[in-house]
Design a protein around this motif. Structure first.
Motif, PDB file in Angstrom:
ATOM      1  N   HIS A 235      -3.561  -5.095   7.996  1.00 26.22           N
ATOM      2  CA  HIS A 235      -4.317  -5.163   6.742  1.00 26.22           C
ATOM      3  C   HIS A 235      -5.819  -4.572   7.163  1.00 26.22           C
TER       4      HIS A 235
ATOM      5  N   ASN B 251       8.900  -9.777   1.106  1.00 27.00           N
ATOM      6  CA  ASN B 251       9.045  -8.882  -0.031  1.00 27.00           C
ATOM      7  C   ASN B 251      10.292  -8.711  -0.751  1.00 27.00           C
TER       8      ASN B 251
ATOM      9  N   ASP C 224       6.843  -2.549   3.229  1.00 20.91           N
ATOM     10  CA  ASP C 224       6.602  -3.710   2.434  1.00 20.91           C
ATOM     11  C   ASP C 224       6.063  -3.246   0.806  1.00 20.91           C
ATOM     12  N   ALA C 225       6.140  -1.903   0.648  1.00 17.17           N
ATOM     13  CA  ALA C 225       5.320  -1.527  -0.364  1.00 17.17           C
ATOM     14  C   ALA C 225       6.230  -1.603  -1.911  1.00 17.17           C
TER      15      ALA C 225
ATOM     16  N   VAL D 131       2.405  -5.517  -5.349  1.00 12.28           N
ATOM     17  CA  VAL D 131       1.732  -5.991  -4.435  1.00 12.28           C
ATOM     18  C   VAL D 131       0.528  -4.702  -3.883  1.00 12.28           C
ATOM     19  N   GLU D 132       1.234  -3.617  -3.977  1.00 12.20           N
ATOM     20  CA  GLU D 132       0.346  -2.637  -3.643  1.00 12.20           C
ATOM     21  C   GLU D 132      -0.870  -2.280  -4.469  1.00 12.20           C
TER      22      GLU D 132
ATOM     23  N   HIS E  27      -0.545  -9.844  14.543  1.00 10.02           N
ATOM     24  CA  HIS E  27      -0.148 -10.091  12.567  1.00 10.02           C
ATOM     25  C   HIS E  27       1.405 -10.473  12.776  1.00 10.02           C
ATOM     26  N   SER E  28       1.794 -10.749  11.727  1.00 11.26           N
ATOM     27  CA  SER E  28       3.276 -11.512  11.646  1.00 11.26           C
ATOM     28  C   SER E  28       4.365 -10.264  11.516  1.00 11.26           C
ATOM     29  N   VAL E  29       4.015  -9.364  10.681  1.00 11.57           N
ATOM     30  CA  VAL E  29       4.986  -8.242  10.261  1.00 11.57           C
ATOM     31  C   VAL E  29       6.312  -8.902   9.615  1.00 11.57           C
ATOM     32  N   LEU E  30       5.699  -9.960   8.812  1.00 12.64           N
ATOM     33  CA  LEU E  30       6.848 -10.421   7.840  1.00 12.64           C
ATOM     34  C   LEU E  30       6.901  -9.997   6.477  1.00 12.64           C
ATOM     35  N   SER E  31       5.680  -9.120   6.095  1.00 13.15           N
ATOM     36  CA  SER E  31       5.667  -8.500   4.745  1.00 13.15           C
ATOM     37  C   SER E  31       7.106  -7.846   4.427  1.00 13.15           C
TER      38      SER E  31
ATOM     39  N   ASN F   1      -3.852  -4.133  -4.317  1.00 11.74           N
ATOM     40  CA  ASN F   1      -4.588  -4.132  -3.164  1.00 11.74           C
ATOM     41  C   ASN F   1      -5.540  -2.755  -3.322  1.00 11.74           C
TER      42      ASN F   1
ATOM     43  N   HIS G 105       4.345   0.655   9.005  1.00 11.57           N
ATOM     44  CA  HIS G 105       3.655  -0.470   8.819  1.00 11.57           C
ATOM     45  C   HIS G 105       2.256  -0.281   9.649  1.00 11.57           C
TER      46      HIS G 105
ATOM     47  N   GLN H 289      -3.440 -15.804   3.185  1.00  8.65           N
ATOM     48  CA  GLN H 289      -2.592 -14.636   3.057  1.00  8.65           C
ATOM     49  C   GLN H 289      -1.525 -14.759   2.035  1.00  8.65           C
ATOM     50  N   ILE H 290      -0.675 -15.719   2.229  1.00  8.93           N
ATOM     51  CA  ILE H 290       0.411 -15.790   1.584  1.00  8.93           C
ATOM     52  C   ILE H 290       0.428 -16.471   0.303  1.00  8.93           C
TER      53      ILE H 290
ATOM     54  N   ARG I 205      -5.377  -0.842   6.729  1.00  6.98           N
ATOM     55  CA  ARG I 205      -5.245  -0.274   5.627  1.00  6.98           C
ATOM     56  C   ARG I 205      -6.245  -0.407   4.689  1.00  6.98           C
TER      57      ARG I 205
HETATM   58  C1  LIG Z   1      -4.595  -0.710   0.641  1.00  8.48           C
HETATM   59  C2  LIG Z   1      -3.505  -1.862   0.800  1.00  8.48           C
HETATM   60  C3  LIG Z   1      -2.475  -1.822   0.159  1.00  8.48           C
HETATM   61  C4  LIG Z   1      -1.514  -2.916   0.525  1.00  8.48           C
HETATM   62  N1  LIG Z   1      -0.339  -2.645   0.249  1.00  8.48           N
HETATM   63  C5  LIG Z   1       0.648  -3.807   0.466  1.00  8.48           C
HETATM   64  C6  LIG Z   1       1.992  -3.660  -0.050  1.00  8.48           C
HETATM   65  O1  LIG Z   1       2.319  -2.575  -0.550  1.00  8.48           O
HETATM   66  N2  LIG Z   1       2.817  -4.583   0.156  1.00  8.48           N
HETATM   67  C7  LIG Z   1       2.563  -5.683   1.114  1.00  8.48           C
HETATM   68  O2  LIG Z   1       3.108  -6.848   1.329  1.00  8.48           O
HETATM   69  N3  LIG Z   1       1.100  -5.947   1.403  1.00  8.48           N
HETATM   70  C8  LIG Z   1       0.172  -4.827   1.063  1.00  8.48           C
HETATM   71  N4  LIG Z   1      -1.122  -4.887   1.469  1.00  8.48           N
HETATM   72  C9  LIG Z   1      -1.746  -6.266   2.001  1.00  8.48           C
HETATM   73  C10 LIG Z   1      -1.579  -6.429   3.666  1.00  8.48           C
HETATM   74  O3  LIG Z   1      -1.914  -5.261   4.276  1.00  8.48           O
HETATM   75  C11 LIG Z   1      -0.272  -6.505   4.141  1.00  8.48           C
HETATM   76  O4  LIG Z   1       0.812  -7.810   3.349  1.00  8.48           O
HETATM   77  C12 LIG Z   1       0.064  -7.003   5.725  1.00  8.48           C
HETATM   78  O5  LIG Z   1      -0.709  -5.924   6.155  1.00  8.48           O
HETATM   79  C13 LIG Z   1       1.404  -6.792   6.067  1.00  8.48           C
HETATM   80  O6  LIG Z   1       1.745  -7.173   7.680  1.00  8.48           O
HETATM   81  P1  LIG Z   1       2.079  -8.361   7.963  1.00  8.48           P
HETATM   82  O7  LIG Z   1       3.152  -9.116   7.323  1.00  8.48           O
HETATM   83  O8  LIG Z   1       1.910  -8.492   9.498  1.00  8.48           O
HETATM   84  O9  LIG Z   1       0.816  -9.331   7.337  1.00  8.48           O
HETATM   85  P2  LIG Z   1      -0.075 -10.462   8.260  1.00  8.48           P
HETATM   86  O10 LIG Z   1      -1.410 -10.247   8.640  1.00  8.48           O
HETATM   87  O11 LIG Z   1       0.671 -11.318   9.231  1.00  8.48           O
HETATM   88  O12 LIG Z   1      -0.307 -11.686   6.712  1.00  8.48           O
HETATM   89  C14 LIG Z   1       0.830 -12.585   6.489  1.00  8.48           C
HETATM   90  C15 LIG Z   1       1.270 -12.216   5.112  1.00  8.48           C
HETATM   91  O13 LIG Z   1       0.234 -12.420   4.032  1.00  8.48           O
HETATM   92  C16 LIG Z   1       0.631 -11.740   3.142  1.00  8.48           C
HETATM   93  N5  LIG Z   1      -0.677 -10.792   2.662  1.00  8.48           N
HETATM   94  C17 LIG Z   1      -1.695 -10.521   3.518  1.00  8.48           C
HETATM   95  N6  LIG Z   1      -2.766  -9.689   2.973  1.00  8.48           N
HETATM   96  C18 LIG Z   1      -2.211  -9.561   1.757  1.00  8.48           C
HETATM   97  C19 LIG Z   1      -2.650  -9.051   0.525  1.00  8.48           C
HETATM   98  N7  LIG Z   1      -4.026  -8.462   0.527  1.00  8.48           N
HETATM   99  N8  LIG Z   1      -2.225  -8.939  -0.604  1.00  8.48           N
HETATM  100  C20 LIG Z   1      -0.860  -9.472  -0.619  1.00  8.48           C
HETATM  101  N9  LIG Z   1      -0.155 -10.149   0.405  1.00  8.48           N
HETATM  102  C21 LIG Z   1      -1.111 -10.223   1.452  1.00  8.48           C
HETATM  103  C22 LIG Z   1       1.670 -10.630   3.330  1.00  8.48           C
HETATM  104  O14 LIG Z   1       2.909 -11.426   2.889  1.00  8.48           O
HETATM  105  C23 LIG Z   1       1.900 -10.922   4.996  1.00  8.48           C
HETATM  106  O15 LIG Z   1       3.022 -10.496   5.530  1.00  8.48           O
HETATM  107  C24 LIG Z   1      -1.910  -3.907   1.166  1.00  8.48           C
HETATM  108  C25 LIG Z   1      -3.241  -4.129   1.836  1.00  8.48           C
HETATM  109  C26 LIG Z   1      -4.148  -3.063   1.675  1.00  8.48           C
HETATM  110  C27 LIG Z   1      -5.588  -3.060   1.967  1.00  8.48           C
END
Ligand SMILES: Cc1cc2nc3c(=O)[nH]c(=O)nc-3n(C[C@H](O)[C@H](O)[C@H](O)COP(=O)(O)OP(=O)(O)OC[C@H]3O[C@@H](n4cnc5c(N)ncnc54)[C@H](O)[C@@H]3O)c2cc1C
Ligand code: SF4
Length: 506
Positions: free
Chosen positions: A362, A269, A393-394, A398-399, A261-265, A402, A359, A302-303, A365
């Motif tokens: 997805h 945000n 990232d919450a 966005v939260e 995963h990217s951990v870019l959220s 979801n 963190h 995802q984005i 969570r």
């Molecule tokens: C119950 C629940 C709560 C969540 N709460 C948040 C939150 O508060 N803030 C948040 O940014 N994301 C949330 N997500 C979506 C997602 O889990 C996270 O964006 C992601 O885990 C962030 O890690 P990453 O950057 O490594 O994501 P990666 O897996 O690398 O994905 C790339 C990017 O895609 C976007 N993305 C992916 N899935 C989603 C999604 N379902 N909704 C919106 N954007 C998405 C994010 O910006 C993320 O950085 C939630 C998902 C669930 C199921």
């Protein structure tokens, strides 16, 4: 005025800012630190990123008025801080960008009265889809589907489209090639980290002193806090993890917090990274042959898809969306979400990772903490508060969709067509958690039965009046109806005892 998740040089409130005329205000306010008990790493990340952003604007020649949390004169709220700053500088008007949370917008509408100057609220242009455009797309549709929205976004932006206006590779979606479990031997990407500088260290001390009891540790803080470092995090992800992102998107492995995963959220945000730049970087990697299409399309969806879609739904449906509870879920969230010991290894691993990093990815969570909250019938508002508090990232925009939409089906199927309920079998297929658990994922009833199993069937039984008619659940209800009465009674009995010990009822 710039808020803590608006740390983009291109933010609309700064678009015509003149260093000779304008003053930029940033304020660390107590109200924002306590409307939910945020993870200390989340507070530290935002304050440190704000302080770095202020320093960058100063270096550009701006006069920046920065109010720290420990400033004795700090009134603790955005509106009163704006009013104080207006009085201090004799400002004739204020400019701000539309906030990310309905709560703040509501307060913002009273700022003119508080500050006694005109307050211009500008649209937040950092998204692909403007809010009126989403409203127009959603109009007249009884149910919204992300897949169709995403295709519109692909067409509108030209991302991953060929010259004839068709999706590259001939398909919109390559999910069939994704969702693999992680094999026993697989090289993981190296971790990206940033060592805290003096500014971050000062913020870490402040947060440690002010929020000693919040769930989560500050130890090992290694997040980027500037746009430049966030861009390095993006480059690192593209080079090391993107090629396998699609394959292992849904996988979980004990001891591997981030996998591919990217951990870019956090950066997206808070405004340190631009979603356009992120999608462009991923598409370029594919065009240069550095990452396969299943990975790049999966990541961009995802984005360009999910992130934009949930934001559109949030602003379309608030404030009522926060009160939805279609399944009438009423139980309290058990203490294990806040770190109380549990024998369920999957939950222990995901909650502990959340405590350490603020963190979780997805699937953790959605299919572990989210699925469990769904299966036990936890009250949506309490679940939403937990997610809002514990993740770096919450933000509510966005939260909330979801949680209420994707995980809990509290909105009755507006965001997703069915609840993501799953038994332990799913977790076993996608992770190695079950191998290290005291419960047996193969058993449905009995002292060692995996709680996800009996809770899953119990959930289906409890919610049959609401879900049985859902076409997408017809098969599972058919198999439930074939289950013999004795087994069904044993499942309900075990679930009732388990839930009685685990949670309280409102
Ligand atoms: C119950 C629940 C709560 C969540 N709460 C948040 C939150 O508060 N803030 C948040 O940014 N994301 C949330 N997500 C979506 C997602 O889990 C996270 O964006 C992601 O885990 C962030 O890690 P990453 O950057 O490594 O994501 P990666 O897996 O690398 O994905 C790339 C990017 O895609 C976007 N993305 C992916 N899935 C989603 C999604 N379902 N909704 C919106 N954007 C998405 C994010 O910006 C993320 O950085 C939630 C998902 C669930 C199921
Ligand atoms: S056996 Fe059940 S509780 Fe244990 S890790 Fe697997 S899914 Fe979780």
């Amino acid at each position: 005025m710039i808020l803590g998740d608006q740390l983009s040089r291109g933010i609309s409130s700064l678009s015509d800012a003149d260093p000779k005329r304008d003053i930029v205000l940033l304020a660390e306010v107590a109200d924002e630190t306590r409307y939910v008990p945020h993870h200390p790493k989340k507070i530290a990340f935002i304050f440190s990123a704000m302080r770095h952003f202020a320093a960058e604007l100063r270096a550009e020649g701006f006069k920046v008025d920065y109010v720290t949390l420990d400033d004795p004169a700090n009134t603790g709220a955005f509106g009163s801080e704006l009013a104080r700053a207006v009085a201090r500088h004799g400002a004739g008007s204020a400019v701000v960008t539309h906030p990310g949370e309905w709560r703040v917008l509501h307060a913002m509408q009273g700022w003119e009265d508080e500050a006694r100057v005109p307050v211009e609220i500008r649209a937040d242009e950092r998204f692909f889809c403007a809010l009126p455009q989403f409203r127009q797309w959603a109009e007249g549709r009884r149910q919204l589907r992300m897949e169709f929205f995403y295709r519109e976004m692909r067409r509108g932006t030209g991302i991953l489209m060929d010259a004839d206006g068709e999706p590259v590779g001939g398909r919109w979606n390559f999910d069939a090639e994704n969702r693999k479990a992680v094999p026993a031997r697989l090289d993981m990407p190296p971790a990206f980290f940033v060592s805290p500088d003096a500014v971050t260290k000062e913020v870490l001390s402040l947060v440690a002193a002010r929020f000693p009891d919040n769930f989560g540790t500050l130890e090992g803080f290694d997040y980027a806090v500037t746009a430049a470092d966030a861009r390095r995090a993006l480059a690192h992800f593209i080079d090391h993890a993107l090629p396998s992102f699609g394959d292992y998107q849904d996988a979980m492995r004990q001891g591997e917090d981030r996998l591919f995963h990217s951990v870019l959220s956090p950066y997206l945000n808070a405004g340190l990274l631009d979603p356009r730049a992120v999608c462009e970087a991923a598409e370029t990697a594919w065009r240069q042959g550095l990452a396969p299409l299943n990975a790049v399309e999966g990541f961009i969806r995802q984005i360009l898809g999910w992130r934009e879609y949930v934001r559109g739904i949030y602003w379309l449906k608030m404030p009522d969306y926060a009160h939805t509870n279609r399944l009438g879920a009423y139980r309290s969230l058990p203490g294990l979400y806040w770190g109380a010991p549990t024998g369920m290894n999957c939950l222990h691993q995901c909650v502990d990772q959340t405590r350490r990093l603020a963190h979780a990815h997805h699937i953790q969570r959605l299919m572990v903490t989210g699925n469990f909250a769904l299966l036990i019938g936890a009250r949506p508002s309490e679940v939403a508060e937990w997610y809002l508090a514990v993740y770096i990232d919450a933000y509510e925009w966005v939260e909330l969709p979801n949680v209420h939409g994707m995980v809990l089906y509290a909105d009755g199927g507006y965001l997703g067509s069915k609840p993501y309920a799953a038994s332990g079998k799913y977790i076993d297929r996608m992770s190695d958690y079950c191998r290290n658990c005291r419960y047996d994922v193969k058993q449905t009833v009995g002292p060692r039965a995996c709680p996800f199993n009996f809770l899953y069937w119990n959930f289906l039984i409890e919610n049959a009046p609401q879900l049985r008619s859902n076409q997408r659940m017809a098969m599972i209800y058919a198999s439930m109806e074939r289950m013999d009465e004795v087994k069904r009674a044993a499942i309900q009995d075990q679930a009732a005892r388990f839930l009685g010990e685990l949670t309280t009822e409102y």
